[in-house]
Enzyme design. Structure first.
Site, PDB file in Angstrom:
ATOM      1  N   PRO A 178       0.957  -1.264  -0.105  1.00  0.00           N
ATOM      2  CA  PRO A 178       0.047   0.016   0.000  1.00  0.00           C
ATOM      3  C   PRO A 178       0.921   1.204   0.030  1.00  0.00           C
ATOM      4  O   PRO A 178       1.960   1.205   0.619  1.00  0.00           O
ATOM      5  CB  PRO A 178      -0.846  -0.120   1.427  1.00  0.00           C
ATOM      6  CG  PRO A 178      -0.768  -1.554   1.689  1.00  0.00           C
ATOM      7  CD  PRO A 178       0.492  -2.076   1.143  1.00  0.00           C
ATOM      8  N   GLU A 179       0.348   2.342  -0.718  1.00  0.00           N
ATOM      9  CA  GLU A 179       1.179   3.611  -0.756  1.00  0.00           C
ATOM     10  C   GLU A 179       0.552   4.637  -0.027  1.00  0.00           C
ATOM     11  O   GLU A 179      -0.607   4.451   0.670  1.00  0.00           O
ATOM     12  CB  GLU A 179       1.423   4.071  -2.065  1.00  0.00           C
ATOM     13  CG  GLU A 179       2.093   2.925  -3.016  1.00  0.00           C
ATOM     14  CD  GLU A 179       2.464   3.297  -4.249  1.00  0.00           C
ATOM     15  OE1 GLU A 179       2.495   4.639  -4.940  1.00  0.00           O
ATOM     16  OE2 GLU A 179       2.620   2.604  -5.367  1.00  0.00           O
ATOM     17  N   ASN A 181       5.415   3.023  -5.672  1.00  0.00           N
ATOM     18  CA  ASN A 181       5.737   2.485  -7.037  1.00  0.00           C
ATOM     19  C   ASN A 181       4.823   3.020  -7.983  1.00  0.00           C
ATOM     20  O   ASN A 181       5.369   3.510  -9.235  1.00  0.00           O
ATOM     21  CB  ASN A 181       6.032   1.039  -7.057  1.00  0.00           C
ATOM     22  CG  ASN A 181       7.126   0.408  -8.119  1.00  0.00           C
ATOM     23  OD1 ASN A 181       8.097   1.142  -8.199  1.00  0.00           O
ATOM     24  ND2 ASN A 181       6.709  -0.618  -8.741  1.00  0.00           N
ATOM     25  N   LYS A 197       3.616   5.635   5.154  1.00  0.00           N
ATOM     26  CA  LYS A 197       3.087   4.483   5.027  1.00  0.00           C
ATOM     27  C   LYS A 197       2.890   3.852   6.514  1.00  0.00           C
ATOM     28  O   LYS A 197       2.758   2.583   6.391  1.00  0.00           O
ATOM     29  CB  LYS A 197       3.971   3.739   4.163  1.00  0.00           C
ATOM     30  CG  LYS A 197       4.059   4.079   2.486  1.00  0.00           C
ATOM     31  CD  LYS A 197       4.898   3.115   1.853  1.00  0.00           C
ATOM     32  CE  LYS A 197       5.162   3.962   0.483  1.00  0.00           C
ATOM     33  NZ  LYS A 197       5.896   2.968  -0.333  1.00  0.00           N
ATOM     34  N   ARG A 232      12.608  -1.970  -8.997  1.00  0.00           N
ATOM     35  CA  ARG A 232      10.976  -1.990  -8.926  1.00  0.00           C
ATOM     36  C   ARG A 232      10.518  -1.500 -10.230  1.00  0.00           C
ATOM     37  O   ARG A 232      11.268  -1.087 -11.113  1.00  0.00           O
ATOM     38  CB  ARG A 232      10.525  -0.833  -8.155  1.00  0.00           C
ATOM     39  CG  ARG A 232      11.254  -1.205  -6.515  1.00  0.00           C
ATOM     40  CD  ARG A 232      10.094  -2.201  -6.007  1.00  0.00           C
ATOM     41  NE  ARG A 232       8.915  -1.988  -5.755  1.00  0.00           N
ATOM     42  CZ  ARG A 232       8.421  -1.114  -4.840  1.00  0.00           C
ATOM     43  NH1 ARG A 232       8.932  -0.647  -4.025  1.00  0.00           N
ATOM     44  NH2 ARG A 232       7.027  -0.941  -4.734  1.00  0.00           N
ATOM     45  N   GLN A 268       3.998  -2.825   5.632  1.00  0.00           N
ATOM     46  CA  GLN A 268       5.005  -3.678   4.985  1.00  0.00           C
ATOM     47  C   GLN A 268       4.436  -3.996   3.725  1.00  0.00           C
ATOM     48  O   GLN A 268       3.416  -3.251   3.067  1.00  0.00           O
ATOM     49  CB  GLN A 268       5.467  -4.620   5.653  1.00  0.00           C
ATOM     50  CG  GLN A 268       6.266  -4.152   6.896  1.00  0.00           C
ATOM     51  CD  GLN A 268       7.631  -3.363   6.785  1.00  0.00           C
ATOM     52  OE1 GLN A 268       7.933  -3.015   5.565  1.00  0.00           O
ATOM     53  NE2 GLN A 268       8.272  -2.974   7.942  1.00  0.00           N
TER      54      GLN A 268
END
Length: 272
Positions: A2-3, A169, A53, A262, A69
């Site tokens: 999760p962002e 990402n 986060k 990534r 995480q």
């Protein structure tokens, strides 16, 4: 993972369910917090806040810090509603007479005193949180213009929470596209107008993702794409996961690569 927008939405859901109410159910099922339920049981929840986060829940004299995480997830249900079957591991339960919030599968959970927050190894290093709807543009432009970042390539820098907190990402690809900047550029190569565009895009794209649940294109474009038969997954982004498809702006094919280990997608014509 999760962002920032996802964590901020989770914080708002939890706050709506718990803030101002006393906890009559507290369960800790993780080694770092087991046995500390008495710190929170019977106490009033004072605030729930997202920090990048990470997530902070203040109850009585203590604050629970958690970071999802890769696999962590919060759920919020009515107190009478049983959680759906899942293969996730239950870590935390906070409940009152009306609602229950549960944290699943997180592996970074701590109970802190308020004075410890400023020195916390994750929280202390964070840059301006662009997922915070109250973030100050002046703080963001000052950060992206900071000389200490001039030698950093944007592809890696945008994943550094010490630069702009809350960016992950998919947001990295979308922010750089919206700003019209190549992921291979270094901060020191950007003009003043490009730095300003980067700051505006970081705030604007992240805000859009927050309000539209992960969608980073304007709603008019999104609805048009859906009406043309695209799935939500296919229609929600400008470039991320759209490699081999045409850019919405110039019809050049979107390019996929991996930078900083990534996934990253970009338009080689629109981003210079």
């Amino acid at each position: 993972m999760p962002e920032g927008p996802e964590i901020h939405r989770a914080a708002n859901r939890i706050a709506k369910a718990l803030v101002g109410k006393r906890l009559n159910t507290v369960e800790f099922h993780y080694k770092t917090v087991e046995g500390l339920e008495h710190f929170f049981l019977g106490k009033e929840v004072q605030y729930v806040k997202a920090r990048s986060k990470g997530l902070l829940i203040s109850v009585g004299d203590y604050v629970m810090y958690s970071h999802n995480q890769l696999y962590g997830r919060w759920t919020v249900n009515r107190a009478t509603t049983k959680p759906r079957p899942t293969n996730r591991s239950l870590r935390v339960v906070f409940g009152n007479d009306k609602n229950t919030a549960r944290l699943w599968s997180a592996t970074d959970i701590e109970i802190l005193e308020p004075w410890e927050l400023s020195g916390h190894p994750y929280l202390a290093k964070l840059g301006p949180d662009v997922a915070d709807i109250e973030v100050d543009f002046a703080d963001v432009i000052a950060q992206v213009s900071n000389p200490k970042f001039v030698r950093r390539q944007l592809s890696g820098l945008l994943l550094d929470q010490g630069f702009l907190a809350g960016v992950g990402n998919y947001l990295r690809s979308e922010i750089l596209f919206d700003a019209g900047i190549s992921p291979y550029r270094k901060v020191g190569s950007l003009t003043e107008s490009e730095l300003e565009n980067l700051a505006k895009s970081a705030i604007g794209i992240t805000a859009l993702a927050y309000h539209e649940k992960g969608v980073t294109v304007p709603q008019e474009l999104y609805q048009t794409l859906r009406e043309n038969g695209l799935s939500r997954y296919q229609a929600r982004h400008y470039v991320f996961t759209r490699d081999g498809l045409e850019c919405h702006n110039c019809q050049t094919l979107i390019v996929h690569t991996r930078l900083s280990n990534r996934r990253l997608d970009y338009c080689p014509k629109c981003q210079i």
